[in-house]
Write an enzyme that holds these catalytic residues in place. Sequence first.
Site, PDB file in Angstrom:
ATOM      1  CE1 TYR A 224       8.531  89.479 -14.682  1.00  0.00           C
ATOM      2  CE2 TYR A 224       7.614  91.673 -14.978  1.00  0.00           C
ATOM      3  CZ  TYR A 224       7.601  90.448 -14.338  1.00  0.00           C
ATOM      4  OH  TYR A 224       6.665  90.194 -13.366  1.00  0.00           O
TER       5      TYR A 224
ATOM      6  CE  LYS B 176       4.826  88.306 -15.314  1.00  0.00           C
ATOM      7  NZ  LYS B 176       4.125  87.187 -14.642  1.00  0.00           N
TER       8      LYS B 176
END
Length: 230
Positions: A150, A154
């Site tokens: 994740y 980002k």
Amino acid sequence: MDQLQPTALVTGASRGLGRALTADLANDGWRVVVDARHGDELAAAVAGLPGVITVPGDVADPSHRTDLAEAAEDLGGLDLLVLNASLLGPSPQPDLADHPLDVLEQVYRVNVLAPLGLVQALRSLLRPGARILAITSDAGAEAMAGWGGYGSSKAALEHLGAVLAVENPQWRVHVVDPGDMRTVMHQEAFPGEDISDRPEPETVVPALRVLIDGDHPSGRFRAADLVVTA
């Protein structure tokens, strides 16, 4: 059509920060196009809000992004694009060396490729001076164990935002870290833990409005650092 009425598109608006910001904008007189994967949840989330147009679908689907662009065109263009829809990946989060690559590919499709694809689909509809808010995370700026999948997605989103800002000075591109919030995604990231001490998403909205309504230059911001005046 009232050309003075501001318009926005917010992805991932069925819950959390997306829903909170949509409610704030709608109640402040904005027309807002919203999406989320589950149409029933999206409809329930924005029920009763004025000036909200729902376009359910998966932002990773190119045909859905076309539908969003058509809805934005019907409004005459956009003053604000909020790239909020995100995919966490496995819960609990695995070490990067154990992260299933097929799942990571989907995380990148939603968190990186879809936002860029949406900007590409909307580029002619974003008015001069339009704001683009890309919602990021501290995991995108810091190397934290268990957040490699994740977090790296980002980090890629943050760099895309920075380059878009350089290439398109007619827009303000704000990468925003809202901080920890009491959301479904945050609970999924910490399964079994009590996250009741985290602030509600509504508490972050005033900081986002500082960027939306103000004159800050393109860049990365932490919501906690933005000064909110009465």
